[in-house]
Design a protein around this motif. Structure first.
Motif, PDB file in Angstrom:
ATOM      1  N   MET A   1     -28.009  -7.825  -2.755  1.00  0.00           N
ATOM      2  CA  MET A   1     -28.013  -9.181  -1.782  1.00  0.00           C
ATOM      3  C   MET A   1     -29.197  -8.745  -0.855  1.00  0.00           C
ATOM      4  N   LYS A   2     -29.921  -9.833  -0.499  1.00  0.00           N
ATOM      5  CA  LYS A   2     -31.063  -9.635   0.486  1.00  0.00           C
ATOM      6  C   LYS A   2     -30.120  -9.761   1.831  1.00  0.00           C
ATOM      7  N   LEU A   3     -30.444  -8.819   2.753  1.00  0.00           N
ATOM      8  CA  LEU A   3     -29.776  -8.759   3.961  1.00  0.00           C
ATOM      9  C   LEU A   3     -30.741  -9.571   4.893  1.00  0.00           C
ATOM     10  N   GLY A   4     -30.152  -9.951   6.079  1.00  0.00           N
ATOM     11  CA  GLY A   4     -30.749 -10.783   7.204  1.00  0.00           C
ATOM     12  C   GLY A   4     -32.170 -10.361   7.330  1.00  0.00           C
ATOM     13  N   LEU A   5     -33.078 -11.228   6.950  1.00  0.00           N
ATOM     14  CA  LEU A   5     -34.678 -10.935   7.248  1.00  0.00           C
ATOM     15  C   LEU A   5     -35.051  -9.574   6.999  1.00  0.00           C
ATOM     16  N   GLY A   6     -34.748  -8.840   5.886  1.00  0.00           N
ATOM     17  CA  GLY A   6     -35.290  -7.737   5.197  1.00  0.00           C
ATOM     18  C   GLY A   6     -34.583  -6.369   5.859  1.00  0.00           C
ATOM     19  N   ILE A   7     -33.433  -6.344   6.376  1.00  0.00           N
ATOM     20  CA  ILE A   7     -32.868  -5.051   6.693  1.00  0.00           C
ATOM     21  C   ILE A   7     -32.326  -4.542   5.502  1.00  0.00           C
ATOM     22  N   THR A   8     -32.848  -3.792   4.849  1.00  0.00           N
ATOM     23  CA  THR A   8     -32.771  -2.990   3.654  1.00  0.00           C
ATOM     24  C   THR A   8     -32.530  -1.406   3.274  1.00  0.00           C
ATOM     25  N   ASN A   9     -33.000  -0.896   4.294  1.00  0.00           N
ATOM     26  CA  ASN A   9     -32.987   0.329   4.302  1.00  0.00           C
ATOM     27  C   ASN A   9     -31.564   0.904   4.898  1.00  0.00           C
ATOM     28  N   GLU A  10     -31.152   1.773   4.101  1.00  0.00           N
ATOM     29  CA  GLU A  10     -29.415   2.097   4.536  1.00  0.00           C
ATOM     30  C   GLU A  10     -29.347   2.929   5.808  1.00  0.00           C
ATOM     31  N   LEU A  11     -30.318   3.651   6.263  1.00  0.00           N
ATOM     32  CA  LEU A  11     -30.224   4.071   7.609  1.00  0.00           C
ATOM     33  C   LEU A  11     -30.433   3.169   8.417  1.00  0.00           C
ATOM     34  N   GLN A  12     -31.327   2.041   8.387  1.00  0.00           N
ATOM     35  CA  GLN A  12     -31.496   0.976   9.178  1.00  0.00           C
ATOM     36  C   GLN A  12     -30.036   0.190   9.044  1.00  0.00           C
ATOM     37  N   ILE A  13     -29.584   0.009   8.199  1.00  0.00           N
ATOM     38  CA  ILE A  13     -28.462  -0.622   8.155  1.00  0.00           C
ATOM     39  C   ILE A  13     -27.312  -0.050   9.036  1.00  0.00           C
ATOM     40  N   GLY A  14     -27.023   0.873   8.842  1.00  0.00           N
ATOM     41  CA  GLY A  14     -26.017   1.767   9.630  1.00  0.00           C
ATOM     42  C   GLY A  14     -26.466   1.685  10.923  1.00  0.00           C
ATOM     43  N   TYR A  15     -27.750   1.827  11.428  1.00  0.00           N
ATOM     44  CA  TYR A  15     -28.108   1.805  12.769  1.00  0.00           C
ATOM     45  C   TYR A  15     -27.826   0.184  13.480  1.00  0.00           C
ATOM     46  N   GLU A  16     -27.982  -0.564  12.534  1.00  0.00           N
ATOM     47  CA  GLU A  16     -27.897  -2.205  12.983  1.00  0.00           C
ATOM     48  C   GLU A  16     -26.452  -2.565  13.310  1.00  0.00           C
ATOM     49  N   ILE A  17     -25.590  -2.070  12.201  1.00  0.00           N
ATOM     50  CA  ILE A  17     -24.204  -2.214  12.297  1.00  0.00           C
ATOM     51  C   ILE A  17     -23.702  -1.795  13.473  1.00  0.00           C
ATOM     52  N   LEU A  18     -23.902  -0.171  13.612  1.00  0.00           N
ATOM     53  CA  LEU A  18     -23.274   0.322  15.079  1.00  0.00           C
ATOM     54  C   LEU A  18     -24.102  -0.225  16.193  1.00  0.00           C
ATOM     55  N   THR A  19     -25.023  -0.542  16.159  1.00  0.00           N
ATOM     56  CA  THR A  19     -25.730  -1.451  17.529  1.00  0.00           C
ATOM     57  C   THR A  19     -25.153  -2.618  17.783  1.00  0.00           C
ATOM     58  N   TYR A  20     -24.721  -3.504  16.431  1.00  0.00           N
ATOM     59  CA  TYR A  20     -23.864  -4.654  16.624  1.00  0.00           C
ATOM     60  C   TYR A  20     -22.501  -4.249  17.270  1.00  0.00           C
TER      61      TYR A  20
ATOM     62  N   GLU B 343     -31.334 -15.088  -7.630  1.00  0.00           N
ATOM     63  CA  GLU B 343     -32.164 -14.398  -6.785  1.00  0.00           C
ATOM     64  C   GLU B 343     -31.713 -13.393  -6.115  1.00  0.00           C
ATOM     65  N   LYS B 344     -30.164 -13.556  -5.738  1.00  0.00           N
ATOM     66  CA  LYS B 344     -29.223 -12.665  -5.068  1.00  0.00           C
ATOM     67  C   LYS B 344     -28.866 -11.391  -5.981  1.00  0.00           C
ATOM     68  N   HIS B 345     -28.363 -11.701  -7.309  1.00  0.00           N
ATOM     69  CA  HIS B 345     -27.941 -10.855  -8.209  1.00  0.00           C
ATOM     70  C   HIS B 345     -29.150 -10.013  -9.012  1.00  0.00           C
ATOM     71  N   ALA B 346     -30.285 -10.872  -9.261  1.00  0.00           N
ATOM     72  CA  ALA B 346     -31.522  -9.921  -9.650  1.00  0.00           C
ATOM     73  C   ALA B 346     -31.969  -8.936  -8.647  1.00  0.00           C
ATOM     74  N   PHE B 347     -31.746  -9.286  -7.339  1.00  0.00           N
ATOM     75  CA  PHE B 347     -32.167  -8.375  -6.346  1.00  0.00           C
ATOM     76  C   PHE B 347     -31.157  -7.087  -6.284  1.00  0.00           C
ATOM     77  N   GLU B 348     -29.743  -7.559  -6.464  1.00  0.00           N
ATOM     78  CA  GLU B 348     -28.650  -6.633  -6.317  1.00  0.00           C
ATOM     79  C   GLU B 348     -28.729  -5.673  -7.654  1.00  0.00           C
ATOM     80  N   PHE B 349     -29.003  -6.204  -8.844  1.00  0.00           N
ATOM     81  CA  PHE B 349     -29.354  -5.286 -10.245  1.00  0.00           C
ATOM     82  C   PHE B 349     -30.694  -4.683 -10.650  1.00  0.00           C
ATOM     83  N   ASN B 350     -31.518  -5.104  -9.390  1.00  0.00           N
ATOM     84  CA  ASN B 350     -32.903  -4.863  -9.438  1.00  0.00           C
ATOM     85  C   ASN B 350     -33.530  -4.993 -10.777  1.00  0.00           C
ATOM     86  N   LYS B 351     -33.394  -6.399 -11.343  1.00  0.00           N
ATOM     87  CA  LYS B 351     -33.758  -6.811 -12.660  1.00  0.00           C
ATOM     88  C   LYS B 351     -34.824  -8.208 -12.400  1.00  0.00           C
TER      89      LYS B 351
END
Lengths: 94, 470
Positions: A1-20, B343-351
């Motif tokens: 799942m794409k997270l809000g406007l590109g927060i994808t890095n695990e460390l950054q996700i953790g940081y943002e959740i804690l900041t929230y 789009e959501k699941h292709a991203f999730e499964f990296n396909k």
């Protein structure tokens, strides 16, 4: 799942959740809500802060000028005297 | 002085005691940081106040305006709101009225009112709303709020008129503090809407607590909601606060509200009316400021007629209804939704899956979707997972084929059968994918483990047979 406007890095996700949590200590939700709303809010705030910073930098360099509007909002517009210089910079970027 | 919160009480119905009662609640609770003004004017025509209101706004610049009206004013108030809409957007207006017609109140909310209050006027019902609105007005994170609304609502995917007519109500519902009844078949997105209402409301920084009443045994639901004190019943060795307490300041989302017993319904009604409840085994009354949003996939009016649901509770909940249409009634949204999930699941499964072949899309558009958007997501997720091409073809789409009806079944029975079949297949597929691991399967289904286990039991699925080596 794409997270809000590109927060994808695990460390950054953790940081943002804690900041929230620090910003909203009483908040509570499930994974769905955190993904759909918390990270969205954090990414909007991050994006606003980034854009503000860049605008301030562009004003400081004289490429754009800022003006307080009657509605107390700040309005930005190009510094026409630097038009050619800006064009040259944009060409270089391409 | 500039930092003082300003509250104005404009009583245009002094014949009632609403203004006086409200003042009696507000004044003792105001600290030195609050500037409060109260004015009463007897008016017959609420074209009344255009100029009066403009003067107040220009001179006092309130953060929150309480506008006490008589029910006969409500229609003309719309005109007043239209003429002063620009000024009204600068602060929050709470309408106080003896009784409300939901349609008129909804129209006022649309025109710019922030909230409305009807008697009984109680401090626990008024003060938390007031402080939230003051805080929201003064925090002035307008840009963040605007973007959050715009981007947040994009998560509700759909462009069909039937869907938009309902989802457009969400920002308006979010502003006020009324109870909300969400109805719609299973999988139509009721929880998604409830969450949107919460996160766009002034309660956004407080808990959002979703509870599936159908997943909690009937005899335990009152205990779950209201909690108990030590010694309330055999085995109650420690006190438990309950979900209402846990949701303090926030929103409690009660899904499958029709599963509540009549006794639990009576207690919930009392809580909604008085904001008061009693823990099991306690004599002490507790107060809680919690907004309640409920959802059902049944026709509650029918449940009322059958005596399964309290009429008074139904009316209390049905102040602002939102009815989500089933997917088959908004087929034009299917391609949009299918691409969204792809789009959501292709991203999730990296396909590298980029689209649907026309035969695949035709299958999706023509299918009846008894499990609605949730079922569509599951079908697309599975197609993405198993597809070996960049474009999903018809052979990648697996749709259940429900047996033809006997021709003697009612719509309700036939529908229940199809939904049951979908649930069973869905759970079996997940258990297969996660090798009988219930926790992982429940996570994938985005259900809590307990609710997922209830479904397994309901369909008498043998989990052991999905475990490796079985």
């Amino acid at each position: 799942m794409k997270l809000g406007l590109g927060i994808t890095n695990e460390l950054q996700i953790g940081y943002e959740i804690l900041t929230y949590f620090i910003e909203h200590p009483d908040s509570r939700d499930t994974l769905e809500g955190i993904m759909q709303w918390w990270l969205l809010e954090r990414s909007i705030k991050l994006q606003i802060a980034k854009v503000k910073k860049v605008l301030a930098e562009l004003v400081a360099r004289g490429y754009i000028v800022e003006q307080k509007g009657g509605d107390s909002q700040t309005h930005y517009q190009i510094n026409k005297s630097k038009y050619r210089e800006i064009q040259a910079i944009l060409k270089k970027c391409c | 002085m500039a930092d003082q919160a300003k509250i104005y009480l404009l009583d245009l119905n002094p014949a009632s005691d609403l203004g006086t009662t409200l003042q009696g609640i507000l004044v003792p609770s105001l600290d030195s940081g609050i500037l409060f003004r109260h004015e009463s004017i007897e008016v017959c025509e609420p074209a009344f106040g255009g100029s009066k209101l403009t003067r107040i706004i220009a001179h006092f610049k309130p953060d929150v305006l309480f506008l006490v009206l008589s029910p006969s004013h409500l229609k003309q108030t719309g005109t007043l709101f239209q003429s002063t809409s620009r000024e009204l957007s600068e602060f929050s207006t709470i309408i106080v009225v003896e009784e409300c017609n939901p349609d008129e109140m909804f129209a006022l909310l649309k025109l710019g009112a922030s909230d409305f209050i009807t008697p009984p006027l109680k401090a626990i019902n008024i003060l938390p709303r007031l402080w939230r609105l003051v805080e929201q007005t003064r925090r002035s994170e307008t840009l963040t709020r605007t973007l959050k609304e715009k981007l947040g609502l994009r998560q509700l995917v759909g462009e069909s008129p039937a869907f938009l007519a309902e989802t457009k109500k969400i920002p308006i519902m979010a502003k006020c503090d009324a109870n909300i009844l969400l109805s719609g078949e299973t999988g139509t997105g009721k929880e998604l809407c409830a969450r949107a209402i919460h996160y766009l409301s002034p309660r956004a920084s407080k808990p959002f607590l979703p509870v599936n009443c159908g997943a909690i045994p009937a005899e335990l639901i009152e205990n779950e909601l209201f909690g108990h004190v030590r010694g309330a019943f055999t085995g109650a060795s420690v006190s438990q606060t309950g979900l209402i307490h846990e949701a303090l300041g926030g929103t409690l989302f009660l899904d499958e509200i029709d599963c509540l017993s009549l006794s639990a319904q009576a207690k919930l009604l009392r809580f909604l009316q008085e904001k008061e409840y009693r823990q099991l085994g306690s004599t002490k009354m507790c107060q809680a400021d919690v907004r309640v949003i409920v959802a059902t996939n049944l026709d509650l009016e029918e449940a009322v007629r059958e005596g399964k649901f309290r009429q008074d509770l139904y009316y209390r909940l049905n102040i602002v209804p939102l009815m989500l249409p089933p997917l088959r009634e908004r087929r034009e949204d299917i391609p949009l939704l299918a691409h969204h999930f792809l789009e959501k699941h292709a991203f999730e499964f990296n396909k590298q899956v980029t689209g649907f072949a026309s035969d695949a899309m035709r299958m999706l558009v023509l299918y009846k979707w008894p499990g609605n958007v949730r079922e569509l997501e599951y079908v697309v997720e599975r197609a993405v997972l198993f597809s070996e091409q960049a474009v999903i073809g018809g052979t990648d789409i697996f749709l259940p084929h429900p047996k033809a009806t006997t021709g003697q079944e009612s719509l309700k029975e036939a529908k229940a059968k199809v939904i049951a079949q979908f649930e069973r297949t869905y759970i079996q597929e997940l258990l297969l994918a996660y090798q009988g691991n219930i926790t992982k399967a429940a996570q994938a289904a985005q259900k809590n483990r307990r609710a997922f286990w209830q479904l397994i039991r309901k369909h008498r699925i043998d989990v052991q047979s999905f475990k490796p080596g079985q």
